[in-house]
Scaffold this active site. Structure first.
Site, PDB file in Angstrom:
ATOM      1  N   GLU A   4      57.664  40.999 -62.936  1.00  0.00           N
ATOM      2  CA  GLU A   4      56.066  40.972 -62.699  1.00  0.00           C
ATOM      3  C   GLU A   4      55.897  40.081 -61.965  1.00  0.00           C
ATOM      4  O   GLU A   4      55.906  38.736 -62.595  1.00  0.00           O
ATOM      5  CB  GLU A   4      55.464  41.229 -63.998  1.00  0.00           C
ATOM      6  N   GLU A  16      56.847  41.191 -72.485  1.00  0.00           N
ATOM      7  CA  GLU A  16      56.181  40.338 -72.869  1.00  0.00           C
ATOM      8  C   GLU A  16      55.894  40.217 -74.419  1.00  0.00           C
ATOM      9  O   GLU A  16      55.047  40.378 -75.104  1.00  0.00           O
ATOM     10  CB  GLU A  16      54.739  40.307 -72.318  1.00  0.00           C
TER      11      GLU A  16
HETATM   12  O1  AHR Z   1      50.688  43.954 -64.557  1.00  0.00           O
HETATM   13  C1  AHR Z   1      49.733  43.902 -65.539  1.00  0.00           C
HETATM   14  C2  AHR Z   1      49.854  43.314 -67.000  1.00  0.00           C
HETATM   15  O2  AHR Z   1      50.459  42.077 -66.718  1.00  0.00           O
HETATM   16  C3  AHR Z   1      51.184  43.990 -67.645  1.00  0.00           C
HETATM   17  O3  AHR Z   1      50.972  45.053 -68.123  1.00  0.00           O
HETATM   18  C4  AHR Z   1      51.666  42.794 -68.439  1.00  0.00           C
HETATM   19  O4  AHR Z   1      53.289  42.906 -68.689  1.00  0.00           O
HETATM   20  C5  AHR Z   1      51.255  41.513 -67.633  1.00  0.00           C
HETATM   21  O5  AHR Z   1      50.765  40.745 -68.718  1.00  0.00           O
END
Ligand code: AHR
Length: 515
Positions: free
Chosen positions: A323, A201
């Protein structure tokens, strides 16, 4: 107001205007048509990958309890969770973050545990992480689970040198100082690191970068991600948030040559980031909005893929959804910042719908990681001290195991609509694949909260498998009743014409083998 659009479709069907799904007094019909002659690219097992961050009780308690814990463990790893993950055939685990990755200094997590430094986990609850779980603990755990590993490097606050040295420490085979240090710390032979994330991110917690800067940094850092001679490390660029197609565009334009994959992150809320909603107790409106948000994954993948096609028509670069999953308000009474949430039948539907979407995009989507494996967000497993339960999401992943490595087969789905307020969803979703054992596997989701559907398939044979459903929209398991929702046997015999028709109860997920 909620209406059944199907009623209109039924009318058109009965007067012969179309072959649309039909509604009788108590039965809704739908159909699928399979194209067995046009298989797609293989469903990579890593599509069922998991994410394990230093966040809340995901690692500490969820995976690692330490050798001295009263909780039964093997070398510090709790036995119940390990056994459940092995059963699930987890294909890949991503670690150590997430946002945590871009503050992580790998040197904190090696050497004797009692001598490792304590640091504040600034992202997640401001708690102390004493680094009991580090590189050795993670890579050994992946091996014990039987999963490939995906290590996320620090591009946000670390240096390219740190990244390069971490890789040498993990994968080096020649007797360098770093390799000798690894050996002195207990690991003789090198580990194989299959995936390496160059940051996480970078548009947000990983450095708040503009795509142009992120692309330049990726080029620089990726240069120092060097595999051992004769080996390969899959380099993953930190990609876009949700629908930031410009981010994908710039990264692909400027840095496609320095990456093997680019990530996207997409979380499902009941409404949106500011109105996440609760994991339990939701009404039909929340059910529909959550499932509608989950289905958005299809559009996101299609549009990011289209951008990638401009620069990579050969589809060399993978799109990794590393994610994804539901993100609700965390449970009342749980530690702030720990993102602990219950998991219900609604999450099971989100999981099944999302896996079906991945099956339809195997040309680009070669890996995904649900967030997160244990005790965090849409988890497979929840623990409370020495107690453990499998969530409905676990059961969906378990039912979908035959899709690992399978060959997807295109389906045309002719489904009535489930309309709730301003949400208009297909009532049925499905995916079909030829498993590595040669059998056909069919996954079906009935999204309606109260309408059963009769689904004609045109497929011949006998279907045997499992169904996951429950009496309520938020049916879930608790530590006192851990088997409230578990899969039940499900089978269907062919009709007189030899083809299979399924009676799909409302709010259900079905996976069958057809033979
Ligand atoms: O999964 C929780 C968080 O969500 C992670 O650390 C981040 O990459 C995302 O914003």
């Amino acid at each position: 107001m909620r209406i059944w659009k199907t009623a209109l479709l039924s009318l058109t069907a009965t007067i012969g205007l179309s072959a649309s799904p039909a509604l009788s007094a108590d039965k809704v019909t739908a159909s699928i048509a399979a194209d067995l002659n046009n298989p797609g690219p293989r469903i990579e097992p890593e599509i069922q990958g998991q994410f394990a961050e230093h966040l809340g009780r995901g690692i500490y308690e969820g995976i690692w309890v330490g050798e001295d814990s009263p909780i039964p463990n093997t070398n510090g790893y709790r036995n119940d969770v390990l056994a459940a993950l092995k059963e699930l055939k987890v294909p890949m685990i991503r670690w150590p973050g997430g946002c945590f990755a871009d503050e992580y200094n790998w040197r904190d997590g090696i050497g004797p545990r009692s001598e490792r430094p304590s640091r504040i986990n600034t992202h997640w609850g401001g708690v102390i992480d004493d680094n009991r779980f580090g590189t050795h603990e993670f890579l050994n755990y992946s091996e014990m689970v039987g999963a490939e590993n995906y290590v996320a490097g620090n591009m946000g606050s670390g240096s390219p040198r740190e990244m390069a040295e971490w890789l040498e420490y993990m994968t080096g085979s020649k007797p360098t100082t770093l390799v000798k240090e690894r050996q002195a710390n207990g690991r003789q032979k090198p580990w194989k690191v299959k995936y390496f994330g160059v940051g996480n991110e970078s548009w947000g917690c990983g450095g708040n970068m503009r795509p142009e800067y992120s692309a330049d940094l990726h080029r620089r850092y990726a240069t120092f991600v060097k595999p051992q001679p004769g080996e390969k490390i899959i380099k993953v660029a930190s990609g876009a948030n949700v629908d930031d197609y410009n981010f994908t565009d710039v990264l692909m334009r400027e840095a496609a040559g320095q990456m093997d994959a680019i990530s996207i992150h997409y979380y499902t809320f009941v409404n949106d980031w500011d109105h996440k909603g609760n994991a339990t107790g939701g009404d039909r409106k929340e059910w529909a909005s959550t499932l509608s948000n989950a289905l958005r994954m299809e559009e996101l993948i299609s549009k990011h893929s289209a951008v990638m096609d401009k620069y990579d028509p050969e589809k060399r670069v993978g799109l990794y959804v590393d994610e994804w999953g539901t993100w609700y308000n965390q449970e009342k009474g749980s530690t702030p910042g720990f993102l602990y949430q219950q998991n219900t039948l609604r999450d099971a539907e989100v999981a099944a719908l999302t896996l079906n979407i991945f099956h339809r995009h195997t040309d680009r989507v070669k890996l995904a990681a649900i967030a997160q494996m244990v005790n965090v967000l849409q988890a497979m497993i929840l623990t409370d001290g020495d107690k453990m339960l499998r969530t409905p999401t676990y059961h969906v992943f378990d039912m979908y195991k035959p899709f690992q490595g399978a060959t997807p087969l295109p389906l045309t789905i002719n489904s009535p609509r489930y309309v709730e307020g301003d949400k208009d969803l297909p009532m049925v979703d499905a995916s079909l694949a030829r498993g590595t054992d040669g059998k056909l596997y069919l996954a079906l989701v009935n999204l309606s909260p109260d309408q059963s559907v009769q689904l004609a398939t045109g497929l011949k044979g006998t279907a045997t498998g499992q169904i996951l459903t429950g009496p309520k929209l938020d049916t879930h398991n608790t530590f006192d009743a851990p088997n409230t929702i578990t899969p039940a046997a499900f089978s269907t015999k062919p009709g007189r014409d030899g083809t299979l028709t399924f009676d799909l109860p409302s709010k259900s997920v079905v996976v069958v083998a057809i033979s």
